[in-house]
Scaffold this motif. Structure first.
Motif, mmCIF file in Angstrom:
data_model
loop_
_atom_site.group_PDB
_atom_site.id
_atom_site.type_symbol
_atom_site.label_atom_id
_atom_site.label_comp_id
_atom_site.label_asym_id
_atom_site.label_seq_id
_atom_site.Cartn_x
_atom_site.Cartn_y
_atom_site.Cartn_z
ATOM 1 N N THR A 114 39.771 -21.889 33.477
ATOM 2 C CA THR A 114 39.864 -22.487 32.329
ATOM 3 C C THR A 114 40.169 -24.579 32.378
ATOM 4 O OG1 THR A 114 40.792 -20.414 31.294
ATOM 5 C CG2 THR A 114 41.052 -22.893 30.007
ATOM 6 N N ARG A 115 39.032 -25.576 31.188
ATOM 7 C CA ARG A 115 38.843 -26.303 31.945
ATOM 8 C C ARG A 115 40.132 -26.915 30.448
ATOM 9 N NH1 ARG A 115 35.902 -29.680 35.214
ATOM 10 N NH2 ARG A 115 36.767 -31.900 35.118
ATOM 11 N N VAL A 116 41.114 -27.511 31.112
ATOM 12 C CA VAL A 116 42.377 -27.954 30.441
ATOM 13 C C VAL A 116 41.546 -29.095 29.607
ATOM 14 C CG1 VAL A 116 44.945 -28.835 30.197
ATOM 15 C CG2 VAL A 116 44.491 -26.719 31.189
ATOM 16 N N ASP A 117 41.438 -30.078 30.386
ATOM 17 C CA ASP A 117 40.921 -31.618 30.006
ATOM 18 C C ASP A 117 39.834 -31.864 31.197
ATOM 19 O OD1 ASP A 117 42.153 -32.510 32.258
ATOM 20 O OD2 ASP A 117 43.787 -32.887 31.096
ATOM 21 N N ASP A 118 38.990 -33.364 31.849
ATOM 22 C CA ASP A 118 38.343 -33.758 31.906
ATOM 23 C C ASP A 118 39.190 -33.519 33.592
ATOM 24 O OD1 ASP A 118 36.195 -33.655 30.427
ATOM 25 O OD2 ASP A 118 36.760 -35.955 30.218
#
Length: 402
Positions: A114-118
């Motif tokens: 899961t991408r949290v931020d860049d």
């Protein structure tokens, strides 16, 4: 003259076979050719530990606990190398085929991230050490023999040769097979027929069989039943080919002159008349230059069967392949009479029924009938003196096509 058993006749044909010369061809011209030498890999595949999936290159110990955050420190698309080192708590975005960065020991697939931020992801599933990594040399290593001589270069073999970095392959030269049809009664397809004349059809089927077996075919057309004409045609053919196939003129009639003409042209006959049906008048010999001569009968089905039984194994031997028996077991769908001294090849249809092959012979087996040959996809093989058989008995079949 006693009839020669078919197995002995075939053994005589194959006993003196020599392979054709070797030629080196570009890879794209090697389809269905036969490899003349063992082929070794020129490189290792894969040449480095690589990712088998799109995802993130990680250290397995960092993904042991679900939900731990990992910092994305770079990317490794296929065809590039990430030059940094993956340390504790770090990962690299990676794509299928890219080298695994130093420090990483497994791949977290993108579906489990899961991408949290860049610059940050979290794992939603654990990984194990080595997961989704293709180890260097998984497929083959430089120097490994990947293909053996005698291998027919089918699509899979050609792809493997290319992956091993071979641009040129050593293959056997295609044997040159010359076809010579004989008979005053024969005319070419499309010609107008006079009374007593027929269309010459045998050469087309035999030529196709030869090509499918891996030969180059030279069709020399039709020669009349005239000794000077036959001698001239045969002498010319023997200079141009590795195998000469004569079609017709092999029997015992007053106008069956081929055997005499072959002898006058220096062909030493090894056998004539085989204990088989159809195809009893089949003959075989060689000249002092090593050219094989196979005389097939004029009856269309007899020439077709003879080509499958003798020409196909001969071409295989000349191209370095092992001539293998291709017989399969099937269930008879009709009764058959007891057999005499000749080995029978009966046209039949072959289909699968309840997981078993079932062969149904045609009730009329006249060797002039091409209509049943075109429908048949196998030949039922009946050995000499086979007893009568009933529907449900087992039999052996030679598959002609699927």
């Amino acid at each position: 003259m006693a009839l020669l058993p078919l197995a002995e006749a075939l053994a005589r044909v194959l006993d003196s076979v020599e392979t054709t010369s070797v030629e080196h061809l570009p890879l794209h011209l090697c389809d269905e050719r036969v490899l003349a030498e063992d082929l070794s890999a020129l490189r290792t595949q894969p040449p480095f530990d690589s990712s088998a999936m799109d995802g993130y290159a990680v250290r397995a110990e960092d993904v042991f606990v679900i939900g731990e955050a990992l910092r994305v420190i770079g990317a490794a698309p296929a065809g590039t190398v990430f030059n940094g080192v993956v340390s504790a708590g770090e990962c690299v975005r990676i794509f299928t085929g890219a080298p695994v960065p130093a420090g990483a020991d497994s791949i977290l697939i993108q579906e489990n991230a899961t991408r949290v931020d860049d610059a940050t992801i979290k794992a939603t599933a654990p990984v194990t050490r080595g997961q989704h990594i293709r180890q260097a040399g998984l497929d083959f290593r430089q120097g490994d023999i990947v293909l053996r001589k005698g291998r027919l270069l089918d699509p899979a073999a050609l792809s493997l040769a290319a992956a091993c970095n071979h641009a040129v392959l050593p293959v056997h030269r295609k044997p040159r097979v010359a076809l010579l049809s004989t008979g005053d009664e024969l005319r070419a397809p499309g010609d107008s027929l006079q009374p007593g004349q027929i269309i010459a059809s045998n050469a087309y089927g035999v030529a196709a069989i030869a090509r499918q077996a891996g030969a180059e075919v030279i069709d020399l057309g039709i020669v009349r039943d005239d000794m000077p004409a036959l001698n001239a045609a045969i002498a010319m053919a023997l200079r141009r080919c590795d195998v000469l196939i004569t079609l017709g003129g092999a029997s015992v009639g007053d106008h069956d002159l081929v055997r005499t003409a072959l002898a006058e042209c220096g062909v030493a006959m090894n056998f004539w008349k085989i204990a088989m049906r159809p195809g009893k008048p089949t003959m075989y010999g060689r000249n002092d230059k090593g050219v094989h001569v196979l005389g097939l009968p004029g009856n269309p089905v007899a020439s077709f069967v003879g080509a499958h039984l003798f020409l196909v194994p001969l071409i295989a031997g000349m191209t370095g392949q092992e001539p293998r028996a291709r017989l399969e077991t099937a269930i008879l769908a009709a009764e058959l009479r007891e057999n005499d001294q000749r080995q029978d090849y009966l046209r039949a249809t072959l289909h699968e029924e309840n997981g078993r092959l079932v062969a149904k012979p045609f009730p009329v087996q006249d060797s002039s009938m091409l209509s049943t040959l075109a429908v048949a996809n196998c030949l039922i093989v009946r050995p000499p003196f086979a007893p009568a058989a009933i529907a449900g008995d087992t039999c052996r079949v030679l598959r002609l096509r699927n």
